[in-house]
Design an enzyme around this catalytic site. Structure first.
Site, PDB file in Angstrom:
ATOM      1  N   CYS A   6       0.851  -1.181   0.000  1.00  0.00           N
ATOM      2  CA  CYS A   6       0.000   0.000   0.000  1.00  0.00           C
ATOM      3  C   CYS A   6       0.890   1.236   0.000  1.00  0.00           C
ATOM      4  O   CYS A   6       1.904   1.289   0.687  1.00  0.00           O
ATOM      5  CB  CYS A   6      -0.943   0.102   1.205  1.00  0.00           C
ATOM      6  SG  CYS A   6      -2.117  -1.245   1.289  1.00  0.00           S
ATOM      7  N   GLU A  53      16.218 -18.581  -8.171  1.00  0.00           N
ATOM      8  CA  GLU A  53      15.897 -17.230  -8.631  1.00  0.00           C
ATOM      9  C   GLU A  53      15.219 -17.291 -10.007  1.00  0.00           C
ATOM     10  O   GLU A  53      14.257 -16.566 -10.269  1.00  0.00           O
ATOM     11  CB  GLU A  53      17.189 -16.385  -8.670  1.00  0.00           C
ATOM     12  CG  GLU A  53      17.044 -14.975  -9.189  1.00  0.00           C
ATOM     13  CD  GLU A  53      16.065 -14.082  -8.421  1.00  0.00           C
ATOM     14  OE1 GLU A  53      15.576 -14.487  -7.366  1.00  0.00           O
ATOM     15  OE2 GLU A  53      15.782 -12.985  -8.921  1.00  0.00           O
ATOM     16  N   GLU A  76       6.637 -15.433 -10.946  1.00  0.00           N
ATOM     17  CA  GLU A  76       6.184 -14.057 -10.668  1.00  0.00           C
ATOM     18  C   GLU A  76       5.551 -13.397 -11.885  1.00  0.00           C
ATOM     19  O   GLU A  76       4.517 -12.770 -11.786  1.00  0.00           O
ATOM     20  CB  GLU A  76       7.386 -13.182 -10.272  1.00  0.00           C
ATOM     21  CG  GLU A  76       7.785 -13.237  -8.828  1.00  0.00           C
ATOM     22  CD  GLU A  76       8.981 -12.325  -8.559  1.00  0.00           C
ATOM     23  OE1 GLU A  76       8.893 -11.550  -7.607  1.00  0.00           O
ATOM     24  OE2 GLU A  76       9.996 -12.374  -9.278  1.00  0.00           O
ATOM     25  N   ASN A  98      -1.273   2.221   5.632  1.00  0.00           N
ATOM     26  CA  ASN A  98      -0.422   1.136   5.131  1.00  0.00           C
ATOM     27  C   ASN A  98       0.005   0.319   6.349  1.00  0.00           C
ATOM     28  O   ASN A  98       0.619   0.867   7.263  1.00  0.00           O
ATOM     29  CB  ASN A  98       0.795   1.774   4.432  1.00  0.00           C
ATOM     30  CG  ASN A  98       1.918   0.777   4.177  1.00  0.00           C
ATOM     31  OD1 ASN A  98       3.074   1.152   4.154  1.00  0.00           O
ATOM     32  ND2 ASN A  98       1.597  -0.475   3.991  1.00  0.00           N
ATOM     33  N   LYS A 142      11.436 -15.916 -10.773  1.00  0.00           N
ATOM     34  CA  LYS A 142      11.130 -14.945 -11.845  1.00  0.00           C
ATOM     35  C   LYS A 142      10.018 -15.481 -12.731  1.00  0.00           C
ATOM     36  O   LYS A 142       9.092 -14.771 -13.087  1.00  0.00           O
ATOM     37  CB  LYS A 142      12.343 -14.687 -12.754  1.00  0.00           C
ATOM     38  CG  LYS A 142      13.495 -13.896 -12.219  1.00  0.00           C
ATOM     39  CD  LYS A 142      13.269 -12.433 -12.134  1.00  0.00           C
ATOM     40  CE  LYS A 142      12.646 -12.077 -10.825  1.00  0.00           C
ATOM     41  NZ  LYS A 142      13.487 -11.949  -9.664  1.00  0.00           N
ATOM     42  N   HIS A 187      14.859 -38.015  -5.835  1.00  0.00           N
ATOM     43  CA  HIS A 187      14.126 -38.211  -4.582  1.00  0.00           C
ATOM     44  C   HIS A 187      12.714 -37.638  -4.646  1.00  0.00           C
ATOM     45  O   HIS A 187      12.130 -37.295  -3.623  1.00  0.00           O
ATOM     46  CB  HIS A 187      14.912 -37.600  -3.418  1.00  0.00           C
ATOM     47  CG  HIS A 187      16.230 -38.264  -3.213  1.00  0.00           C
ATOM     48  ND1 HIS A 187      16.356 -39.546  -2.746  1.00  0.00           N
ATOM     49  CD2 HIS A 187      17.489 -37.836  -3.479  1.00  0.00           C
ATOM     50  CE1 HIS A 187      17.632 -39.884  -2.706  1.00  0.00           C
ATOM     51  NE2 HIS A 187      18.346 -38.857  -3.148  1.00  0.00           N
ATOM     52  N   ARG A 203       3.842  -0.460  -4.823  1.00  0.00           N
ATOM     53  CA  ARG A 203       3.499  -0.974  -3.499  1.00  0.00           C
ATOM     54  C   ARG A 203       2.152  -1.707  -3.482  1.00  0.00           C
ATOM     55  O   ARG A 203       1.708  -2.193  -2.449  1.00  0.00           O
ATOM     56  CB  ARG A 203       3.452   0.179  -2.493  1.00  0.00           C
ATOM     57  CG  ARG A 203       4.737   0.963  -2.446  1.00  0.00           C
ATOM     58  CD  ARG A 203       4.619   2.121  -1.494  1.00  0.00           C
ATOM     59  NE  ARG A 203       4.518   1.659  -0.126  1.00  0.00           N
ATOM     60  CZ  ARG A 203       5.540   1.365   0.642  1.00  0.00           C
ATOM     61  NH1 ARG A 203       6.756   1.503   0.183  1.00  0.00           N
ATOM     62  NH2 ARG A 203       5.370   0.937   1.872  1.00  0.00           N
TER      63      ARG A 203
HETATM   64  C1  G6P Z   1       8.841  -8.688  -3.058  1.00  0.00           C
HETATM   65  C2  G6P Z   1       9.394  -8.342  -4.429  1.00  0.00           C
HETATM   66  C3  G6P Z   1      10.662  -9.133  -4.707  1.00  0.00           C
HETATM   67  C4  G6P Z   1      11.678  -8.919  -3.594  1.00  0.00           C
HETATM   68  C5  G6P Z   1      11.085  -9.229  -2.219  1.00  0.00           C
HETATM   69  C6  G6P Z   1      12.011  -8.800  -1.093  1.00  0.00           C
HETATM   70  O1  G6P Z   1       8.389  -9.995  -3.042  1.00  0.00           O
HETATM   71  O2  G6P Z   1       8.432  -8.599  -5.422  1.00  0.00           O
HETATM   72  O3  G6P Z   1      11.212  -8.711  -5.938  1.00  0.00           O
HETATM   73  O4  G6P Z   1      12.783  -9.741  -3.818  1.00  0.00           O
HETATM   74  O5  G6P Z   1       9.860  -8.513  -2.048  1.00  0.00           O
HETATM   75  O6  G6P Z   1      12.139  -7.417  -1.132  1.00  0.00           O
HETATM   76  P1  G6P Z   1      13.371  -6.630  -0.577  1.00  0.00           P
HETATM   77  O7  G6P Z   1      13.061  -5.180  -0.864  1.00  0.00           O
HETATM   78  O8  G6P Z   1      13.429  -6.911   0.885  1.00  0.00           O
HETATM   79  O9  G6P Z   1      14.584  -7.093  -1.288  1.00  0.00           O
END
Ligand code: G6P
Length: 615
Positions: A2, A487, A494, A102, A491, A510, A27
């Site tokens: 938020c 990672e 997401e 927020n 990606k 396994h 946000r």
């Molecule tokens: C969210 C974002 C990610 C990020 C994670 C941690 O999930 O979408 O891209 O890696 O938050 O955020 P930070 O700001 O703590 O790295």
């Protein structure tokens, strides 16, 4: 999560509120809304479902146009109550108080029951509405708005960043924060509040970052701040170096693509002034870093999302190269499991935003568990909660990252962690001068190597087509490449909404191998390291189950292409530090192009938010 923005100025505030909301959309974007006090001191509110664009369209249709010199606005990431107009902020109590929030009020049910018995009506399912009613109720016994807010917040448990206005006090906004970030912008013709300074850059570069528990009264010509105990306090005014131009997508189609291609420069910027020709400057972690690192006997890393994956890579580096024990854990687990923290632990938080609620709380918890530990935060945000709470600070200079899915923030975190490994290794004598120079040379080559890896975009675009109808994908790797596989899988899910998971290649037999058939592609990462032959055997096992395979390899790995397997050489002669960073690049590009083919909203994928400031 938020975003909130507000202001009191000598002119109509609407365009600033909208501009601020657009910048805060990272946000959350389930709904948005704004409210102003019109000339006769009555509330004028507009709310819309979905992105801020819908609110803008909604406002255009209003006759007469909404105007006001004082107002607050909100872009929502839904926690309590579905995304809907009636749950959208701002919320109002009895036409006297309106606010944007927020955070999460955890005891809202208890408060709601009390308020219902006091005759308050509820129009939403949010936890936020109780705040408005609590302030309205407090106004009956307090002589100022700020005193009412100070009284009301005593009854809340949970977190909040609040912007509050009242029709009875038309010259002021009250801001309050606990847990959630909030900044005051000092303008020439007005004063403002926002969850993030980037919302206010068009009106000011002067900011006051509120501390936890602060409550502020903001008038057009005066700002007064009190701490949680009610003491009048002065907070420093900081000048922001951020520039508005950073919000421009330029020649790219999406911010994610732009940010992927900015990585060579982001890495260069992160390395600048931190290394010499042949050595690392340990003081880059803080002027006491050398003394502290000398005493450190173990490292605990805590983070979320991509930052957690970066931490997993660092575990391999720190234990293998610096020979120091390292644990890595997701912050949401760490903060609640009452872990053991030995003396002489270096507690490292990794966070692009520096505001992720679980990471912040894990850090606070760690300090409570063992106050003798030293804390280091590696973050992309200089003025963040984590930097304020940490003993040592390392700023990655990735520049503004707008796309929700992280790219350059991740690779620059890896660069920071490589510097940390090298610093500790150097002090503990686990690396000699020659090895230090080799690491430095590798780091210096990184921007060029990333640029080379980016040249594969066209080839990867073609590969992406194969994923058009896929529902699930498996990423495999060994050693640091398992973390990079994680990672890659993150990606993909997401931004393309394809289910993806990552496995250490040796663990396939396994369980996950049972899932493999021709409908489930397997993506493998094959650096030329000591586990290469073992990985090749794992690939044979996968091939026998009929999967389509894509292998990203070091040219010297010489993985033999087989039927239904595509081998893509990424580069050659990568080392332990450079390899995980470089192999990240094709995985970012692949997810990006799959998302384009699937037609998703790449920069703002559904249900996600960039900065997760609620737990
Ligand atoms: C969210 C974002 C990610 C990020 C994670 C941690 O999930 O979408 O891209 O890696 O938050 O955020 P930070 O700001 O703590 O790295």
């Amino acid at each position: 999560m938020c975003g909130i923005v507000g202001g009191v100025a000598n002119k109509n505030i609407i365009s600033l509120l909208l501009e601020g909301l657009n910048r805060l959309e990272y946000r959350g974007y389930d709904s948005s809304g704004l409210i102003v006090l019109s000339k006769n001191n009555t509330f004028d509110r507009v709310r819309s479902l979905g992105k801020v664009k819908n609110l803008e369209d909604n406002l255009k249709g209003r006759v007469p146009l909404i105007e006001g010199n004082i107002g607050i606005a909100h872009t929502r990431w839904a926690t309590h109550g579905e995304p809907s107009i009636h749950n959208a902020h701002p919320h109002i109590s009895k036409n006297s108080v309106s606010l944007v929030h927020n955070g999460i009020i955890e005891n809202y049910i208890e408060l709601k029951n009390d308020q219902l018995s006091n005759g308050y009506l509820f129009t939403s399912e949010t936890d936020t509405e109780v705040i408005a009613h609590a302030i309205d109720f407090a106004m009956k016994s307090c002589s100022t708005l700020i005193a009412s807010v100070q009284l009301a917040i005593k009854s809340f448990s949970g977190s909040y960043g609040l912007g509050i206005i009242s029709s009875k006090y038309p010259d002021q906004i009250i801001a309050a924060r606990k847990g959630s970030p909030l900044v005051i912008g000092i303008g020439v013709n007005g004063n403002y509040i926002a969850s993030d300074q980037i919302a206010l850059l068009s009106v000011t570069n002067k900011f006051i970052f509120l501390e936890d528990g602060d409550v502020a009264e903001i008038k057009i010509d005066k700002i007064t701040i009190y701490d949680f105990e009610g003491n009048l306090v002065k907070r420093p005014v900081k000048i922001s170096k951020l520039k508005l131009g950073e919000f421009d997508v330029g020649d790219y189609d999406h911010f994610m693509q732009k940010e992927i291609f900015e990585q060579p420069q982001a890495i260069r910027d992160t390395l600048e002034s931190r290394i010499t020709n042949d050595s690392i400057l340990i003081s880059t972690f803080g002027f006491k870093a050398e003394e502290i690192f000398n005493k450190v006997t173990q490292v605990q890393i805590v983070a979320c999302g991509s930052s957690y994956n970066a931490g997993l890579v660092a575990k391999y580096w720190l234990e293998d190269i610096a020979k120091i024990s390292c644990n890595v854990e997701v912050a949401s687990e760490y903060r609640y499991r009452r872990p053991i923290l030995l003396n002489n632990t270096l507690f490292v938080t990794l966070s692009q935003s520096g505001e992720t609620a679980d990471t912040v709380e894990a850090l606070k918890e760690a300090k409570k568990i063992n106050s003798s530990i030293t804390t280091l935060c590696i973050t992309n945000s200089a003025e963040s909660t984590l930097t304020r709470l940490s003993d040592l600070i390392f700023l990655t200079h990735a520049g503004l990252e707008i796309s929700v899915a992280s790219s350059k923030a991740f690779t620059t975190q890896l660069v920071a962690l490589a510097l940390l490994t090298c610093s500790i290794g150097k002090l503990k004598n686990t690396i000699n001068k020659k090895q230090e120079k080799e690491i430095i040379d590798g780091l210096k080559r990184l921007p060029g190597l990333v640029s080379e890896a980016l040249l594969q975009e066209n080839q990867i675009k073609k590969l992406a087509i194969k994923f058009k109808d896929k529902n699930s994908t498996l990423f495999v790797g060994r050693g640091t490449m398992h973390a990079i596989a994680m990672e890659g899988a993150l990606k993909l899910k997401e931004i393309s909404y394809i289910h993806a998971e990552a496995y250490p290649a040796g663990e396939l037999k396994h369980g996950p191998i049972a899932l493999i058939d021709r409908h489930m592609p397997v993506i493998a990462i094959a650096p030329n390291d000591e586990l290469l032959e073992k990985l090749k055997s794992n690939l044979q096992e996968v091939k026998s189950r009929g999967s389509q395979m894509i292998v990203f390899e070091d040219e010297n790995s010489m993985v033999k292409p087989m039927e239904a397997m595509e081998v893509i050489p990424v580069t050659s002669n990568l080392g332990r530090i450079t390899a995980p960073i470089i192999f990240t690049i094709p995985l970012q590009l692949l997810s990006y192009h799959i998302a384009i083919i699937k037609g998703t909203d790449v920069d703002k994928p559904r249900n996600l938010a960039k900065s997760v400031t609620v737990e």
